[in-house]
Design a protein around this motif. Structure first.
Motif, mmCIF file in Angstrom:
data_model
loop_
_atom_site.group_PDB
_atom_site.id
_atom_site.type_symbol
_atom_site.label_atom_id
_atom_site.label_comp_id
_atom_site.label_asym_id
_atom_site.label_seq_id
_atom_site.Cartn_x
_atom_site.Cartn_y
_atom_site.Cartn_z
ATOM 1 N N TYR A 1 -1.750 4.867 -7.118
ATOM 2 C CA TYR A 1 -1.343 4.829 -8.520
ATOM 3 C C TYR A 1 0.160 5.039 -8.649
ATOM 4 C CZ TYR A 1 -6.250 5.059 -9.813
ATOM 5 O OH TYR A 1 -7.587 4.777 -9.967
ATOM 6 N N PHE A 2 0.796 4.244 -9.552
ATOM 7 C CA PHE A 2 2.220 4.336 -9.816
ATOM 8 C C PHE A 2 2.444 4.352 -11.325
ATOM 9 C CE2 PHE A 2 1.672 2.166 -5.805
ATOM 10 C CZ PHE A 2 2.614 2.762 -4.965
ATOM 11 N N ASP A 3 3.421 5.153 -11.768
ATOM 12 C CA ASP A 3 3.741 5.177 -13.195
ATOM 13 C C ASP A 3 4.811 4.133 -13.507
ATOM 14 O OD1 ASP A 3 6.193 6.207 -12.399
ATOM 15 O OD2 ASP A 3 5.776 8.255 -13.078
ATOM 16 N N ALA A 4 5.346 4.172 -14.727
ATOM 17 C CA ALA A 4 6.302 3.157 -15.162
ATOM 18 C C ALA A 4 7.602 3.194 -14.364
ATOM 19 C CB ALA A 4 6.598 3.340 -16.657
ATOM 20 N N ASP A 5 7.896 4.336 -13.728
ATOM 21 C CA ASP A 5 9.110 4.470 -12.922
ATOM 22 C C ASP A 5 8.842 4.274 -11.432
ATOM 23 O OD1 ASP A 5 10.746 5.130 -15.166
ATOM 24 O OD2 ASP A 5 9.884 7.146 -15.140
ATOM 25 N N ASN A 6 7.665 3.764 -11.102
ATOM 26 C CA ASN A 6 7.251 3.520 -9.713
ATOM 27 C C ASN A 6 7.047 4.802 -8.907
ATOM 28 O OD1 ASN A 6 7.345 0.780 -10.173
ATOM 29 N ND2 ASN A 6 9.367 0.499 -9.284
#
Length: 503
Positions: A260-265
């Motif tokens: 899993y990665f968020d909007a900022d990688n």
């Protein structure tokens, strides 16, 4: 239970190998056209099992479900939709065919299976693998003979809906002859005239430049990159890096190869995923990264206790992973313009815009709006949506068109009249927007764009596509796909063929 035991539980038809389920109507084109088959076995042997699945089983991802399950089980065969609303599976009668049957009796979450007819048969099967194949039509004998004389293929891509809508009932011999002559001259092919007949019956005017589905696929393959390149471009998780515009949805979360990665990688731990999402948004769109046609696009919401909810049911992260696998997105819900929301507020309704690169220039070819239906989140025609042509000034045609070839003056869910819609605001900006986006896609010369009309009236990129149901494009917009550029496009097609032959 092994396959022999399954076959022993079914009484074969007296008519022998290859017959459909008892009581089924006569068929035309009993085998897929794109067969990669092995040798046919002796006539007294049953080498396959045919499942005929009845219920709400089309436009719910049933075929993709069967392909995934069959390939996981190692079963050879194919699956296809029938125009009578059923799904047909032909599976090799060995190995785990019984497990595939049980899976077909359940189907994907959105399906409702009412009955599965099982019939042992003798058929030519693929040597390996399991795949989707083209729809084939069940027609009465008299109509079948008439279609055969006209050179219409009942296994053709658009035949089922055009036949049922009555758009093939009458034809002009001179118009059919003109269309055939045009395509013999420009591509040296003998076309299936079904779409030309339907186009003339729908619009009242014949046009030999109408592009048949088979010839579209040929052109699309010549104009666009191979499948290896396409794998990157169809991954929606890579859109922020491949499509240079800020006017696209924010990805709150991406699952890539199980991580899993968020909007900022930044990597997000599994225990942090749902709390992070619930703190960022109350509602979002969740969808697979690499699928098309609106499959498994859903609204993800969070209740007052912070629980994730899909289709009104609370879901754990494990539930979501079972539904979406190792690669999916959770992204921002686009706030759309009131013009588009009015027609069907539950879905993000988009403009499907087609562009082509010829030499140094990128041309806009056509546009139609896609409106969802029945409260669904997505607007795809394949899930019940309605397509409405858009004119050069941004105004809408007074009638819509759906995948069943139905002509609709009003939206089937909201009863909004398409003739009452105001034009798309600042429509010329949309044309320039997709032309600019296309300039960055160096591997692709023929591209379809899904563009939302933002709350502020400006264009908003949703996704790009490199294939499409070209028969719907042309019937929805009431125009040949290449229009005044047809001769130039087909001359370029011949040039590409010559280059390929000389390589």
């Amino acid at each position: 239970m092994d396959a022999r035991k399954l076959l022993s539980k079914v009484t074969p038809s007296r008519a022998g190998a290859g017959e459909m389920v008892a009581g089924a109507p006569p068929v035309v084109a009993a085998q897929p056209d794109d067969r990669r088959a092995g040798a046919r076995p002796p006539k007294d042997e049953h080498n396959a099992v045919r499942f005929l699945i009845r219920g709400h089983v089309q436009n719910v991802g049933f075929r993709d479900f069967v392909v995934r399950r069959a390939n996981r089980l190692g079963v050879r065969g194919w699956v296809r939709n029938r125009s009578d609303g059923t799904v047909e599976v032909l599976a090799a009668a060995d190995g785990e065919v019984d497990a595939l049957l049980e899976a077909c009796r359940l189907g994907p979450n959105a399906a409702r299976v009412e009955h599965v007819d099982v019939h042992p048969t003798q058929e030519t099967l693929p040597r390996r693998g399991f795949r989707k194949t083209r729809q084939y039509e069940v027609v009465e004998d008299a109509a079948a003979q008439r279609y055969h004389r006209l050179g219409i293929d009942p296994a053709g891509e658009a035949f089922g809906p055009l036949h049922h809508a009555g758009l093939l009932d009458t034809h002009s011999p001179s118009s059919v002859d003109a269309a055939r002559a045009f395509w013999r001259e420009h591509m040296a092919v003998d076309i299936d005239p079904a779409l030309h007949i339907a186009y003339e019956n729908l619009t009242g005017a014949a046009d030999p430049r109408v592009l048949p589905p088979t010839q579209y696929r040929t052109i699309q393959r010549l104009f666009n990159a191979d499948k290896q390149v396409k794998r990157a471009y169809v991954d929606k998780g890579l859109y922020p890096y491949l499509v240079r515009t800020d006017r696209q949805p924010l990805n709150y979360l991406r699952r890539i190869n199980g991580k899993y990665f968020d909007a900022d990688n930044d990597v997000v731990g599994e225990h942090e995923v749902l709390p992070m999402l619930s703190s960022r948004c109350q509602r979002a769109i969740i969808k697979p990264s690499r699928s098309a046609n609106g499959i498994r696009v859903n609204l993800l919401e969070f209740d007052t206790d912070g629980r994730a909810v899909i289709h009104g049911k609370p879901r754990t992260l494990a539930d979501i992973e079972r539904l979406y696998g190792g690669d999916f997105l959770v992204q921002q819900v686009i706030e759309q313009h009131s013009l588009m929301a009015r027609v069907h507020p539950s879905s993000v309704n988009t403009l499907r815009m087609l562009t082509i690169r010829l030499g140094k220039d990128i041309h806009h070819l056509l546009t139609f709006a896609r409106f969802g239906a029945d409260g669904r989140v997505n607007d795809n025609a394949g899930t019940g949506g309605v397509c409405v042509g858009v004119e050069a000034d941004g105004s809408f045609l007074p009638e819509g068109f759906d995948e069943h070839a139905s002509v609709l003056a009003r939206h089937p869910t909201t009863d909004v009249a398409f003739a009452d819609l105001e034009p798309v605001p600042r429509y010329s900006e949309y044309v320039e927007f997709v032309r600019a986006l296309h300039a960055d896609l160096l591997n692709y010369d023929l591209v379809s764009w899904d563009i939302a009309v933002g709350k502020d009236g400006g264009p908003f990129f949703v996704e790009h596509n490199f294939a499409g149901a070209m028969w719907i494009y042309q019937l929805a917009t009431r125009r040949p796909v290449f229009g005044e550029l047809t001769d130039e496009v087909l001359a370029h097609v011949q040039h590409l063929r010559d280059v390929k032959a000389a390589a």
